[in-house]
Design an enzyme around this catalytic site. Structure first.
Site, mmCIF file in Angstrom:
data_model
loop_
_atom_site.group_PDB
_atom_site.id
_atom_site.type_symbol
_atom_site.label_atom_id
_atom_site.label_comp_id
_atom_site.label_asym_id
_atom_site.label_seq_id
_atom_site.Cartn_x
_atom_site.Cartn_y
_atom_site.Cartn_z
ATOM 1 N N HIS A 103 51.397 -125.903 -66.027
ATOM 2 C CA HIS A 103 51.645 -126.566 -64.735
ATOM 3 C C HIS A 103 50.571 -127.611 -64.425
ATOM 4 O O HIS A 103 50.870 -128.755 -64.103
ATOM 5 C CB HIS A 103 51.688 -125.491 -63.641
ATOM 6 N N PHE A 104 49.315 -127.226 -64.587
ATOM 7 C CA PHE A 104 48.331 -128.202 -64.098
ATOM 8 C C PHE A 104 48.035 -129.327 -65.093
ATOM 9 O O PHE A 104 47.417 -130.311 -64.722
ATOM 10 C CB PHE A 104 47.091 -127.542 -63.488
ATOM 11 N N HIS A 105 48.550 -129.189 -66.313
ATOM 12 C CA HIS A 105 48.433 -130.364 -67.181
ATOM 13 C C HIS A 105 49.530 -131.392 -66.877
ATOM 14 O O HIS A 105 49.383 -132.563 -67.216
ATOM 15 C CB HIS A 105 48.406 -129.960 -68.652
ATOM 16 N N TYR A 152 45.308 -131.802 -53.762
ATOM 17 C CA TYR A 152 45.841 -132.969 -53.037
ATOM 18 C C TYR A 152 44.805 -134.077 -52.934
ATOM 19 O O TYR A 152 45.157 -135.247 -52.850
ATOM 20 C CB TYR A 152 46.382 -132.559 -51.670
ATOM 21 N N HIS A 194 42.775 -125.108 -53.237
ATOM 22 C CA HIS A 194 44.115 -125.675 -53.171
ATOM 23 C C HIS A 194 44.110 -127.118 -52.657
ATOM 24 O O HIS A 194 44.638 -128.005 -53.330
ATOM 25 C CB HIS A 194 45.145 -124.811 -52.427
ATOM 26 N N ARG A 212 46.393 -116.885 -69.967
ATOM 27 C CA ARG A 212 45.613 -118.110 -69.962
ATOM 28 C C ARG A 212 44.156 -117.738 -70.229
ATOM 29 O O ARG A 212 43.788 -116.566 -70.136
ATOM 30 C CB ARG A 212 45.748 -118.851 -68.626
ATOM 31 N N ARG A 213 43.334 -118.725 -70.519
ATOM 32 C CA ARG A 213 41.893 -118.527 -70.672
ATOM 33 C C ARG A 213 41.541 -117.427 -71.679
ATOM 34 O O ARG A 213 40.639 -116.632 -71.455
ATOM 35 C CB ARG A 213 41.266 -118.157 -69.317
#
Ligand code: HAS
Ligand code: CU
Length: 549
Positions: A376-378, A228, A224, A439-440
């Protein structure tokens, strides 16, 4: 212009980081569209069969090179730049920095060999009991330790500066970079312990089994805060550089900006269980506590959104901008570095909302392991971070090489094409996730795909194709820039936005390390200590390794 000159040796070192980063992005990004095309039913993997054995091998290359290598190299280069330029002094120990850099390079090569040989098709999270070749784990360890060594070099440079500048506030870009480097040192202890005590001995055959739950817990201890570590360098640029580039803006509040970095240091690590809501073996109370702190780490990003937009608005209004939103048109959109970062920031609003959605325990049960998560992470790592780094490179590469940015217009087009491609790609991934698409998974081969997914799957492919075009334009612009015969006329100005508030007026407690460092360690001990103690006490090294590819 009377700006500090970064010495040539430092420029070379920083430039080498950016070069490796862009090479990783080039190769890794090639596989992104291939996954997207697969979803749309255009399976190009068949043509790559002799080289790449499966969708999963491609996905591993994509995840490792883009999420881990492109980011880490770019970040270490950019942080080094900020420390040197911010403190106006060369690195205290260049040899240390070089050692760190080369450890990272050797690490990448060591990890790449088994991945390319299809001996480490374990994706970027390398969850056991999937078992990779030992060289993969050694490579990752070298990358992490190399980045630590570089971080130590930054701290030594800071200590030398502090000795000579006892009562001064640390210049913001150096301060924020040092906090980011420290966050990285603390949080990577998780994967370091995971690899050195379990995965490496296991892959070498020294122990027979592994404890997947303990391994996942170690992994997310790092995994996580890793996000950041990716994000904060973009924030440094948004806070302290973008307002100036966008047209004479000033940093709205030096104190608020510093406070948000301290909050990230304290709150980033003790929230990893929000990736493990569905893991059995972690009692709900810990998941609850980590979810509460996840809502806490939302605040420094909200503060950032407020401060950065206010800083931009200040400049735009000075330049005649009016209205509630019309001032946005007065920002310097023709500068590719500005356009990239503004577009990255706009999409990050949506990435942030998705993050909050993921963090909500009961909603997470619906979204976890669905296409919503890559959606989300793209928006976050692949846009807020990546498009911002691309924007930074549009001034940093000319600064480092003394060569003019080739065709700035094409660079601006690149940013817009990314923006459009990502909206199509990520929106359709989010919706597919809500409809239940996992996903995946190579969905093209899945026998259960309902009719209603088809139009969205097509959009995934379309978005991927547009992103491919954008990535290609970026690489062309970078290649043509570093080989450009036209040199910059005068030295490229490093964009630093002044603060509206005199940094000397920033309270001293915002420039004091000890309370924040002790505070973050204490919170980690409270939030992770008891659960780690339990898991280690009951360690069960029973799971054999699996090779499912
Ligand atoms: Fe996340 C999963 C929660 C932020 C990356 N996240 C992931 C994964 C990745 C990732 C890679 O709670 C998947 C990992 C895997 O493989 O399994 N995430 C959050 C939350 C936030 C968040 C609460 N994520 C990020 C960032 C990432 C990132 C940043 C990469 C860089 N995420 C989760 C959760 C999961 C998760 C769960 C697990 C899901 C599961 O089940 O697996 C927050 O920190 C977000 C806060 C953001 C905001 C937005 C502020 C807006 C700003 C824009 C300013 C505007 C500008 C432009 C500059 C509050 C600052 C102005 C322009 C003008 C024109 C004016
Ligand atoms: Cu997270």
């Amino acid at each position: 212009m009377n700006q500090y000159q970064v010495p040539t040796a430092e420029k070379k070192l920083i430039g080498s980081h950016i070069l490796v980063a862009i090479l990783a992005l080039a190769l890794g990004s090639f596989f992104g569209p291939l996954q997207a095309f697969e979803h749309a039913g255009w399976d190009f993997y068949v043509y790559l069969k002799p080289l790449f054995k499966s969708y999963y091998q491609g996905l591993t290359v994509h995840g490792v090179l883009n999420a881990l290598v492109w980011t880490t190299f770019f970040i270490m280069g950019f942080l080094t730049f900020n420390v040197v330029f911010g403190l106006k002094r060369p690195l205290k120990n260049m040899l240390l920095a070089k050692v760190g850099f080369w450890m990272m390079v050797v690490g990448v090569v060591a990890a790449a060999i088994p991945i390319l040989a299809n001996e480490a098709t374990v994706l970027f999270t390398f969850y056991p009991p999937l078992k990779a070749n030992w060289a993969f784990y050694v490579g990752l360890t070298l990358v992490v330790v190399g980045s630590w060594v570089e971080g130590w070099g930054m701290f030594m440079t800071y200590t030398a500066w502090r000795k000579e500048n006892k009562d001064e506030r640390t210049p913001f870009i150096a301060f924020a970079s040092l906090v980011t480097a420290l966050l990285w040192q603390i949080c990577t202890l998780g994967v370091a312990v995971e690899i050195l005590t379990m995965l490496l001995p296991w892959s070498l055959g020294l122990i027979d089994g592994v404890d997947p739950l303990l391994a996942r817990t170690y992994f997310w201890f790092t995994g996580h805060p890793l996000v950041y570590f990716w994000l904060l360098p973009a924030y440094i640029s948004w806070y302290a550089m973008l307002p100036k580039q966008a047209g004479g803006g000033k940093m709205f509040s030096d104190s608020l900006a510093r406070l948000s970095f301290w909050m990230f240091l304290v709150l980033s690590t003790p929230i990893g269980f929000h990736h493990q809501y569905v893991d059995p073996g972690i009692p709900p109370i810990w998941k609850f506590l980590h979810s509460m702190l996840t809502f806490g780490v939302f605040f420094p990003s909200m503060m950032t959104a407020f401060t950065v937009v206010a800083s931009l608005e200040y400049g735009a209004r000075k330049n005649g901008g009016k209205g509630a939103l019309a001032w946005i048109g007065k920002l310097n959109w023709n500068d590719p570095s500005v356009a990239s970062q503004l577009l990255a920031g706009i999409l990050f609003f949506f990435g942030g909302i998705g993050g909050l959605t993921n963090a909500s325990y009961n909603v997470n049960l619906v979204l976890h392991n669905t296409a919503f998560i890559p959606g989300h992470f793209h928006l976050t790592v692949a846009t807020a971070v990546t498009l911002s780094f691309i924007g930074i490179s549009y001034w940093l590469v000319p600064y480092l090489t003394g060569r003019k940015l080739w065709q700035p217009k094409w660079a601006t087009i690149q940013a817009w094409v990314w923006f459009v491609g990502m909206i199509i790609f990520s929106n359709s991934m989010h919706v597919l996730g809500l409809l239940g698409a996992p996903r995946r998974v190579p969905l093209n081969l899945a026998p259960y795909v309902p009719e209603e997914w088809n139009s969205r799957l097509f959009q995934v492919g379309l978005g991927g194709a547009i992103l491919f075009i954008s990535g290609t334009i970026y690489l062309v612009v970078m290649y043509m820039t570093v080989t450009n015969k036209q040199r910059v006329e005068k030295e490229v100005e490093v964009p630093i936005a002044e603060s509206m508030q005199d940094p000397a007026a920033t309270p001293a407690w915002l420039d004091r390390w000890a309370p924040w460092v002790y505070g973050s360690i204490a919170l980690i001990v409270v939030m992770y200590g008891p659960m780690l103690f339990e898991l280690i006490k009951n360690i069960s090294l029973t799971s054999p390794g699996f090779r499912v590819w």
